[in-house]
Design a protein around this motif. Sequence first.
Motif, PDB file in Angstrom:
ATOM      1  N   ARG A   9       0.791  -1.142  -0.014  1.00  0.00           N
ATOM      2  CA  ARG A   9       0.153   0.050  -0.122  1.00  0.00           C
ATOM      3  C   ARG A   9       0.879   1.256  -0.004  1.00  0.00           C
ATOM      4  N   ILE A  10       1.947   1.288   0.721  1.00  0.00           N
ATOM      5  CA  ILE A  10       2.732   2.403   1.111  1.00  0.00           C
ATOM      6  C   ILE A  10       3.795   2.616   0.002  1.00  0.00           C
ATOM      7  N   CYS A  11       4.333   1.661  -0.378  1.00  0.00           N
ATOM      8  CA  CYS A  11       5.727   1.634  -1.226  1.00  0.00           C
ATOM      9  C   CYS A  11       5.376   1.122  -2.694  1.00  0.00           C
ATOM     10  N   GLY A  12       4.066   0.860  -2.811  1.00  0.00           N
ATOM     11  CA  GLY A  12       3.891  -0.189  -4.215  1.00  0.00           C
ATOM     12  C   GLY A  12       4.919  -0.988  -4.091  1.00  0.00           C
ATOM     13  N   GLY A  13       5.335  -1.686  -3.019  1.00  0.00           N
ATOM     14  CA  GLY A  13       6.217  -3.104  -2.955  1.00  0.00           C
ATOM     15  C   GLY A  13       5.760  -4.113  -3.538  1.00  0.00           C
ATOM     16  N   HIS A  14       6.835  -4.910  -4.124  1.00  0.00           N
ATOM     17  CA  HIS A  14       6.083  -6.268  -4.714  1.00  0.00           C
ATOM     18  C   HIS A  14       6.321  -7.441  -3.770  1.00  0.00           C
ATOM     19  N   VAL A  15       5.632  -8.275  -3.505  1.00  0.00           N
ATOM     20  CA  VAL A  15       5.872  -9.302  -2.557  1.00  0.00           C
ATOM     21  C   VAL A  15       6.129 -10.756  -3.227  1.00  0.00           C
ATOM     22  N   GLY A  16       6.823 -11.647  -2.689  1.00  0.00           N
ATOM     23  CA  GLY A  16       6.984 -13.188  -2.999  1.00  0.00           C
ATOM     24  C   GLY A  16       6.771 -13.899  -1.783  1.00  0.00           C
ATOM     25  N   ILE A  17       5.884 -15.313  -2.127  1.00  0.00           N
ATOM     26  CA  ILE A  17       5.627 -15.878  -0.756  1.00  0.00           C
ATOM     27  C   ILE A  17       6.086 -17.163  -1.439  1.00  0.00           C
ATOM     28  N   VAL A  18       7.102 -17.809  -0.786  1.00  0.00           N
ATOM     29  CA  VAL A  18       7.648 -19.048  -1.102  1.00  0.00           C
ATOM     30  C   VAL A  18       7.359 -20.118   0.037  1.00  0.00           C
ATOM     31  N   SER A  19       7.185 -21.199   0.007  1.00  0.00           N
ATOM     32  CA  SER A  19       7.289 -22.212   1.106  1.00  0.00           C
ATOM     33  C   SER A  19       7.233 -23.826   0.551  1.00  0.00           C
ATOM     34  N   THR A  20       7.574 -24.463   1.520  1.00  0.00           N
ATOM     35  CA  THR A  20       7.718 -25.874   0.875  1.00  0.00           C
ATOM     36  C   THR A  20       6.680 -26.553   1.757  1.00  0.00           C
ATOM     37  N   ALA A  21       5.552 -26.064   2.233  1.00  0.00           N
ATOM     38  CA  ALA A  21       4.335 -26.517   2.603  1.00  0.00           C
ATOM     39  C   ALA A  21       3.378 -26.538   1.450  1.00  0.00           C
ATOM     40  N   PHE A  22       2.211 -26.871   1.998  1.00  0.00           N
ATOM     41  CA  PHE A  22       0.804 -26.502   1.182  1.00  0.00           C
ATOM     42  C   PHE A  22       0.842 -25.004   1.183  1.00  0.00           C
ATOM     43  N   ILE A  23       0.490 -24.223   0.173  1.00  0.00           N
ATOM     44  CA  ILE A  23       0.656 -23.017   0.224  1.00  0.00           C
ATOM     45  C   ILE A  23      -0.323 -22.386   1.137  1.00  0.00           C
ATOM     46  N   ALA A  24      -1.317 -23.004   1.479  1.00  0.00           N
ATOM     47  CA  ALA A  24      -2.348 -22.407   2.343  1.00  0.00           C
ATOM     48  C   ALA A  24      -2.087 -22.357   3.655  1.00  0.00           C
ATOM     49  N   ASP A  25      -0.783 -23.079   3.967  1.00  0.00           N
ATOM     50  CA  ASP A  25      -0.416 -23.331   5.563  1.00  0.00           C
ATOM     51  C   ASP A  25      -0.152 -22.212   6.099  1.00  0.00           C
ATOM     52  N   ALA A  26       0.045 -22.084   7.583  1.00  0.00           N
ATOM     53  CA  ALA A  26      -0.289 -20.950   8.426  1.00  0.00           C
ATOM     54  C   ALA A  26       0.810 -19.988   8.154  1.00  0.00           C
ATOM     55  N   THR A  27       2.147 -20.114   7.760  1.00  0.00           N
ATOM     56  CA  THR A  27       3.261 -19.286   7.652  1.00  0.00           C
ATOM     57  C   THR A  27       3.041 -18.458   6.427  1.00  0.00           C
ATOM     58  N   PRO A  28       2.827 -19.196   5.279  1.00  0.00           N
ATOM     59  CA  PRO A  28       2.690 -18.317   4.108  1.00  0.00           C
ATOM     60  C   PRO A  28       1.148 -17.388   4.233  1.00  0.00           C
ATOM     61  N   ALA A  29       0.220 -18.424   4.644  1.00  0.00           N
ATOM     62  CA  ALA A  29      -1.128 -17.773   4.893  1.00  0.00           C
ATOM     63  C   ALA A  29      -1.413 -16.175   5.515  1.00  0.00           C
ATOM     64  N   ALA A  30      -0.629 -16.012   6.666  1.00  0.00           N
ATOM     65  CA  ALA A  30      -0.570 -14.981   7.441  1.00  0.00           C
ATOM     66  C   ALA A  30      -0.047 -13.677   6.767  1.00  0.00           C
ATOM     67  N   LEU A  31       0.552 -13.633   5.633  1.00  0.00           N
ATOM     68  CA  LEU A  31       0.749 -12.567   5.029  1.00  0.00           C
ATOM     69  C   LEU A  31      -0.177 -11.917   4.214  1.00  0.00           C
ATOM     70  N   THR A  32      -1.492 -12.582   4.168  1.00  0.00           N
ATOM     71  CA  THR A  32      -2.684 -11.894   3.503  1.00  0.00           C
ATOM     72  C   THR A  32      -4.036 -12.185   4.015  1.00  0.00           C
ATOM     73  N   ALA A  33      -4.134 -13.499   4.737  1.00  0.00           N
ATOM     74  CA  ALA A  33      -5.178 -14.036   5.233  1.00  0.00           C
ATOM     75  C   ALA A  33      -5.379 -13.107   6.613  1.00  0.00           C
ATOM     76  N   HIS A  34      -6.894 -13.122   7.065  1.00  0.00           N
ATOM     77  CA  HIS A  34      -7.354 -12.691   8.279  1.00  0.00           C
ATOM     78  C   HIS A  34      -8.392 -13.382   8.481  1.00  0.00           C
ATOM     79  N   THR A  35      -8.176 -14.225   9.543  1.00  0.00           N
ATOM     80  CA  THR A  35      -8.975 -15.174   9.965  1.00  0.00           C
ATOM     81  C   THR A  35      -8.809 -15.826  11.300  1.00  0.00           C
ATOM     82  N   ARG A  36      -9.650 -16.173  12.351  1.00  0.00           N
ATOM     83  CA  ARG A  36      -9.522 -16.529  13.228  1.00  0.00           C
ATOM     84  C   ARG A  36      -9.096 -18.135  13.059  1.00  0.00           C
ATOM     85  N   ALA A  37      -9.288 -18.869  11.974  1.00  0.00           N
ATOM     86  CA  ALA A  37      -9.293 -20.101  11.709  1.00  0.00           C
ATOM     87  C   ALA A  37      -8.232 -20.498  10.750  1.00  0.00           C
ATOM     88  N   ARG A  38      -6.936 -21.115  10.956  1.00  0.00           N
ATOM     89  CA  ARG A  38      -5.959 -21.235  10.031  1.00  0.00           C
ATOM     90  C   ARG A  38      -6.551 -22.189   9.006  1.00  0.00           C
TER      91      ARG A  38
END
Lengths: 663, 663
Positions: free
Chosen positions: B270-299
């Motif tokens: 939002r502030i810098c127009g920065g670009h984001v990359g998300i890489v994981s060896t998990a299923f990509i919906a798993d918590a550590t990648p998910a927490a960058l964009t998801a907002h839910t009480r239930a992972r």
Amino acid sequence: MVASKSSLLAVLAASFVAKGYAQTFQRLGACPELGCIFPPDQADFLAGQYFDIRLEVHAPVNGSEANGLEPDENFIFTIAKADSDTEAQTAAAYFGLEEPELESWSFGWYEDLFARDAKNKSIVNVASKIYRKVALYEPGEYTAILTYNNGTTSEATWLVRDIQEVRKAKNVILFIGDGMTTNMITAARLIAHKQKNGKYQTRMAMDQFPVLGHQMTHSLDTFITDSANSATALYTGHKSVVNALGVYGDSSADPFDDPKIETIAEIFHRICGGHVGIVSTAFIADATPAALTAHTRARSEYGAVIDSFLNGITNYSWTEWNGPDVLFGGGAENIFNSSLGGETYMDKDYYAEFANKGYQVVQDATELAAASNDSKTLGIFSVSNMAKWLDRNVYTDNLEGQENSPDGSGNDATNQPGLKEMTLKAIDILEERSGDGGWFIMSEAASIDKMMHVLDYDRALGELLELDDTIKASIAHLKANGAFNDTLILVTADHGHGFDVMGSVDTMYLNAQTTDRKKRDAIGTYQNSGESQYILTGNLTYTEGTNFPSNWDPRYTLFSGVSANPDHRENYQVHKGGPRKPATNITEDEDDYMVNPKDAPSGFVINGTLPVSADQGVHSLTDVPVFAMGPCQEIFGGVYSSIDVFFGMAECLGLSRLSPPGK
Amino acid sequence: MVASKSSLLAVLAASFVAKGYAQTFQRLGACPELGCIFPPDQADFLAGQYFDIRLEVHAPVNGSEANGLEPDENFIFTIAKADSDTEAQTAAAYFGLEEPELESWSFGWYEDLFARDAKNKSIVNVASKIYRKVALYEPGEYTAILTYNNGTTSEATWLVRDIQEVRKAKNVILFIGDGMTTNMITAARLIAHKQKNGKYQTRMAMDQFPVLGHQMTHSLDTFITDSANSATALYTGHKSVVNALGVYGDSSADPFDDPKIETIAEIFHRICGGHVGIVSTAFIADATPAALTAHTRARSEYGAVIDSFLNGITNYSWTEWNGPDVLFGGGAENIFNSSLGGETYMDKDYYAEFANKGYQVVQDATELAAASNDSKTLGIFSVSNMAKWLDRNVYTDNLEGQENSPDGSGNDATNQPGLKEMTLKAIDILEERSGDGGWFIMSEAASIDKMMHVLDYDRALGELLELDDTIKASIAHLKANGAFNDTLILVTADHGHGFDVMGSVDTMYLNAQTTDRKKRDAIGTYQNSGESQYILTGNLTYTEGTNFPSNWDPRYTLFSGVSANPDHRENYQVHKGGPRKPATNITEDEDDYMVNPKDAPSGFVINGTLPVSADQGVHSLTDVPVFAMGPCQEIFGGVYSSIDVFFGMAECLGLSRLSPPGK
């Protein structure tokens, strides 16, 4: 062939060394070839640091390496500066020494567990020489070559580190939490510091150090260290072997003839006229204090260790040593009266020996506080290890009936000082006495390790918190007396134990269940770990402003454990009756330990993973933290070897000498 | 009273939250009083960071807190700058919002294990409001007060950190070793890097970072964290509760209505127009990648997580989000076809959804390498978690028969990239596409954690070494492409497991013994730990110059373990047939796990300490390391909270905004 008497001694010595739990065996650490050089390949030196050179040529009589040869008594040993044009010289020529006498002996070892079970020992005959009290002054690499068996060579590359003769700190205080890991610090913080919504409201003293490092504790020949060889690494910059203090371990039977390395205390004393203080909550002949002055392959030579504190090394020519200004700890049994369960060197009374050299002697907290600051001081406060913080401050009844008075009267040592009182007094005495020479204090929280060994996590964390309290008080004291800006403060450990906390235990629920499997249901992890209950109730106050648990026996306790243990039972509740004894040899076999039925009787059984000869837990591999504050603190950031702690302290104190004395 | 339908949902939600192993229960995390404010007391904010405010007033119907009251629907909430003269204002006035609608619901919880066993649930009625998408700009403390029940107040002190709007780094790459501790790093070094006489001959990439820190992982309401709330702390600067992604957890039944906090990815975008990359060896919906964009009480809302990657938050007004430039990982089952074992959001095909928004889609290592660098890229390489390094590189037969192709064909995903290939490609794409905005990459070695959970230490250490190799290659790549000097490189973890190494095991001897107690004699500690045998033989080469074990199956293996585990058998030998399954529910009770008789059959039984409902190990308390290199590295030394990683990255990227947009 060598004399049978020599063989017998060697076999005895070898079996002492191998005492413990068996698996990987070595002919001799740091010597995979048949020619051995100590200091071995890869050794680093402080410029001007004294050391001995031991050479051995091995002739295996039987076993997998047997070659039918006699040990070559005509071996040749040369040294050359690696990057110079000068040719290699014999050691005698290089150092200007007379050629030492040839020695010979034999020793035996087991090649593996099958050989041990079959009592099938491999015998090795040895030819050897030792060059004593030499030093290298010019920084850079050296090539040391041992030639034997008609041209076979073993080679060692030595490095004299390029450190300038510039002193940046007047004083160093080195705190050692024996066996202390990051995991334990985290657990201690949890039970002693309040947090609110995930934010700690107070900080540990260690947490406030500006620089953090990790040191690798891998020993010379094995990846798990004991406190003797790890202390040797921290104090000399040379990694050694299990049980060795200030020496490399050779294969001879004599535990006192091994090649020595000068320690930071000795160098500081010799070069700067620096004053030394040694403080520990262990019996004072224990490895961590001992390694500052003792030079023996056998840490169990407690009597000799005590003599070395006072007199230095007397059996060989060695660096000068006039005794520490302060020596505080437990262990009266090695001081004056071996009937207390220990041994004293040549049956001497070291209360008298120290007094004869001008030491005042104190034996309890009151005498310690009253002692003058201008005198060298020996403080021995108990037989064996000193009482634990938890017993001195919470479960004080446990101080009764110990018959551990340091005067040998059979009374109880109920008035023992803590690590803080000992350390602050050490600072006062060293400040008063050291003048321009400055001081070096080693202050050890020894029973973090000792209580982790017996799986008494509450007592271990109490000791860790006492260490943190000591650090906090020492910093304040140094600021008050004006020495803070001149003093490098280090906090580290010598090795770890595989301890961690995984959640909480509802002890009321655990105690109410009747089966082992149902008791395990009392354990809560993740969202059911909850918050620490140790700081919520009760009104224990120890020192104003210091953080200790207010309640050591809450309903919800820590679910903690170690990653290797003997058979035992666990109920996750504080052991109110004194340090625990998790396993016992209920059979007549002293190497067959099982669950101690009297320990944690409301708990459930956890079978061990260690050999059944183990009655306690063991050390672990993990890197341990280094916290640094003061002059040179920046040296101690990042990840490095345990020996770098020595080199960092030596650099900060300006102990490097790039030319021989008088040149 | 509230509607019964609402009650039922709430009870279902509460029991989801409490799933796990039971012990300490709470009515609601971070709300010990009957009035709840989220963000709670002690919350820290980045200036200008968006967040929601949830208020709840609780009226316990029964249980220990019951007071006979209805939930007060007339509660008042005010905010005031603590150090200013302005008076407290209502939140609506303060933020210029309309007063939100009153909500009401009820939920149930157990007060302790006895209540759980008796199914005696405490019911709570709730009145609530939520203010969405607000921000605080002026640094300093704020006092937030909730007044209810005729004058009772609950108070929160909030702190907007005083961080200047100065950008010091163009890019950040954040490596997360999920579950990675210092102990594991030490073990990985031991098996992959040769040492000689105690001195390592090569160094890990992590060991060469100039700055070292420790971060405390204590969560909002419990001292043990999962990967969801720890990722929330690292990415938002706000600690949360188990299972929560980018939100505080309220007590409502809806897992999507909880109060959100803007993440570093969102703010940077939002502030810098920065670009984001998300890489994981998990299923990509798993918590550590998910927490960058998801907002839910239930992972576990995996479908919604995938939608959030692409579309951000769509159910409430929230920060703008146009999708990451790179999204690489496993987990095809949540992408396009729920018959693969997962779920997709509204049954959509997210291969198509991403493609419709201009993403190129790749599904194996060959396609990944061939993909253009100028396009946004979705890479999904397997169903479920990606293959482990050990199976991709050593025991490759284990890739067969998995039927885990990301195209859903039922073929095997035998051509999966490793973390290194994914991360280097992410760097290439982000460098090509980001321009002046810069980039942020999160690269996660997810299966350190996953393999520690199942006690498969060899695979866990293989994943850790792959992470280290990825770090090494990434540094070299950044140096080669010129971005190194502009890039802050961080390596950390989100929590630990209580793992350590205590010695060696003679597996030949262990396998030859016939009783459990005798097998334990194969274990060697201290002097019998010996040297690592993993790097002495064999000729495995993976990447030139990178250090991995040359032999994963030596005779002498590591004696390692964790400090809490389920029932299992241990033979200390690599599991050649694929990731291990230590425990099994051989009875019909799915919460009664016992030793898996097919796992490590030559070993001895180790009974568990965890509740018998556990089939795997659990997270631990220990502080985890932070390694920092590059601009702002000095921020990350010493000991601090997990949230300080967020604030350090935000400071370095210049994300603080001291006034609203356009002012």
